[in-house]
Design a protein around this motif. Structure first.
Motif, PDB file in Angstrom:
ATOM      1  N   ASP A   1      -0.661  -6.318  -1.141  1.00  0.00           N
ATOM      2  CA  ASP A   1      -0.909  -5.028  -0.773  1.00  0.00           C
ATOM      3  C   ASP A   1      -0.969  -4.862   0.550  1.00  0.00           C
ATOM      4  O   ASP A   1      -0.563  -3.942   1.078  1.00  0.00           O
ATOM      5  N   ALA A   2      -1.428  -5.865   1.375  1.00  0.00           N
ATOM      6  CA  ALA A   2      -1.565  -5.721   2.699  1.00  0.00           C
ATOM      7  C   ALA A   2      -0.237  -5.709   3.504  1.00  0.00           C
ATOM      8  O   ALA A   2      -0.016  -4.861   4.296  1.00  0.00           O
ATOM      9  N   GLU A   3       0.790  -6.375   2.887  1.00  0.00           N
ATOM     10  CA  GLU A   3       2.030  -6.501   3.424  1.00  0.00           C
ATOM     11  C   GLU A   3       2.879  -5.206   3.020  1.00  0.00           C
ATOM     12  O   GLU A   3       3.497  -4.658   3.862  1.00  0.00           O
ATOM     13  N   VAL A   4       2.602  -4.635   1.846  1.00  0.00           N
ATOM     14  CA  VAL A   4       3.298  -3.278   1.393  1.00  0.00           C
ATOM     15  C   VAL A   4       2.687  -2.260   2.367  1.00  0.00           C
ATOM     16  O   VAL A   4       3.281  -1.544   2.939  1.00  0.00           O
ATOM     17  N   GLN A   5       1.389  -2.220   2.597  1.00  0.00           N
ATOM     18  CA  GLN A   5       1.062  -1.223   3.703  1.00  0.00           C
ATOM     19  C   GLN A   5       1.452  -1.483   5.057  1.00  0.00           C
ATOM     20  O   GLN A   5       1.666  -0.342   5.759  1.00  0.00           O
ATOM     21  N   ARG A   6       1.699  -2.704   5.498  1.00  0.00           N
ATOM     22  CA  ARG A   6       2.070  -2.909   6.641  1.00  0.00           C
ATOM     23  C   ARG A   6       3.690  -2.429   6.818  1.00  0.00           C
ATOM     24  O   ARG A   6       4.118  -1.780   7.783  1.00  0.00           O
ATOM     25  N   LEU A   7       4.417  -2.656   5.890  1.00  0.00           N
ATOM     26  CA  LEU A   7       5.732  -2.189   5.703  1.00  0.00           C
ATOM     27  C   LEU A   7       5.795  -0.726   5.740  1.00  0.00           C
ATOM     28  O   LEU A   7       6.726  -0.149   6.183  1.00  0.00           O
ATOM     29  N   ALA A   8       5.189   0.180   4.912  1.00  0.00           N
ATOM     30  CA  ALA A   8       4.863   1.458   4.899  1.00  0.00           C
ATOM     31  C   ALA A   8       4.377   2.238   5.937  1.00  0.00           C
ATOM     32  O   ALA A   8       4.993   3.339   6.281  1.00  0.00           O
ATOM     33  N   ALA A   9       3.756   1.573   6.841  1.00  0.00           N
ATOM     34  CA  ALA A   9       3.185   2.214   8.160  1.00  0.00           C
ATOM     35  C   ALA A   9       4.318   2.257   9.018  1.00  0.00           C
ATOM     36  O   ALA A   9       4.523   3.251   9.821  1.00  0.00           O
ATOM     37  N   ARG A  10       5.303   1.547   8.806  1.00  0.00           N
ATOM     38  CA  ARG A  10       6.564   1.598  10.115  1.00  0.00           C
ATOM     39  C   ARG A  10       7.719   2.012   9.218  1.00  0.00           C
ATOM     40  O   ARG A  10       8.861   1.925   9.648  1.00  0.00           O
ATOM     41  N   ALA A  11       7.715   2.441   8.205  1.00  0.00           N
ATOM     42  CA  ALA A  11       8.995   2.857   7.374  1.00  0.00           C
ATOM     43  C   ALA A  11       9.466   4.279   7.822  1.00  0.00           C
ATOM     44  O   ALA A  11       8.570   5.233   8.264  1.00  0.00           O
ATOM     45  N   GLU A  12      10.605   4.317   7.921  1.00  0.00           N
ATOM     46  CA  GLU A  12      11.440   5.648   8.145  1.00  0.00           C
ATOM     47  C   GLU A  12      12.347   6.077   6.871  1.00  0.00           C
ATOM     48  O   GLU A  12      12.417   5.515   6.025  1.00  0.00           O
ATOM     49  N   TYR A  13      12.277   7.524   6.979  1.00  0.00           N
ATOM     50  CA  TYR A  13      12.977   8.152   5.932  1.00  0.00           C
ATOM     51  C   TYR A  13      14.500   7.580   5.932  1.00  0.00           C
ATOM     52  O   TYR A  13      14.977   7.364   7.152  1.00  0.00           O
TER      53      TYR A  13
END
Length: 162
Positions: A116-128
């Motif tokens: 979950d922490a990894e998903v949150q980290r990836l989602a924080a810097r995700a772009e459309y």
């Protein structure tokens, strides 16, 4: 069929009796640091299952299992006399592996938290992948806006239109 409350009382009494006898009367050197965790008895009061845990490794667990098997007759006669039943219940000893299951569940929860922490980290810097707004929005200017008195521009309001 016996009363469920009576069955529960007998199961609790079996647990107490077995724990007492194991602590005070069994002098087998194979018996490790044992805790009687639970006892269940069938509705006909003929078969009792006693759950136990052992502190130590697999050798201590197997030694304790052997010691309990060798003392099963004495334990059964003690339980039968104390309960005052017509038939003494047969005793079955089962190693209670709750601690192993708890450790396994804790490990799974730790893995889930890490994922979950990894998903949150990836989602924080995700772009459309495309535009931020994927739907076409027609921006109307003042000169192109429909008039309020134009019948085609306003949607019909409730009721039947005849």
């Amino acid at each position: 069929m016996s009363d469920p409350a009576k069955v529960r009382r007998h199961a609790e009494r079996v647990r107490e009796l077995v724990a007492s006898v194991v602590r005070s009367q069994i002098k087998d050197p194979r018996l490790g640091m044992i805790t009687i965790t639970d006892a269940r008895i069938t509705a006909d009061l003929r078969d009792a299952t006693v759950f136990y845990t052992v502190l130590g490794d697999a050798a201590a667990q197997s030694g304790t299992a052997a010691a309990l098997e060798s003392a099963k007759g004495m334990l059964r006669s003690t339980v039968g006399k104390a309960l005052g039943l017509r038939h003494s219940p047969t005793l079955t000893f089962v190693l209670d592996d709750v601690q192993d299951q708890v450790k396994h569940i804790d490990d799974l929860l730790a893995q889930a938290r890490t994922a979950d922490a990894e998903v949150q980290r990836l989602a924080a810097r995700a772009e459309y992948a495309g535009d931020a707004q994927p739907y076409r929005v027609d921006e109307e200017t003042d000169d192109e806006a429909p008039d309020a008195d134009d019948e085609d521009a306003s949607p019909p309001r409730g009721g039947d239109q005849r």
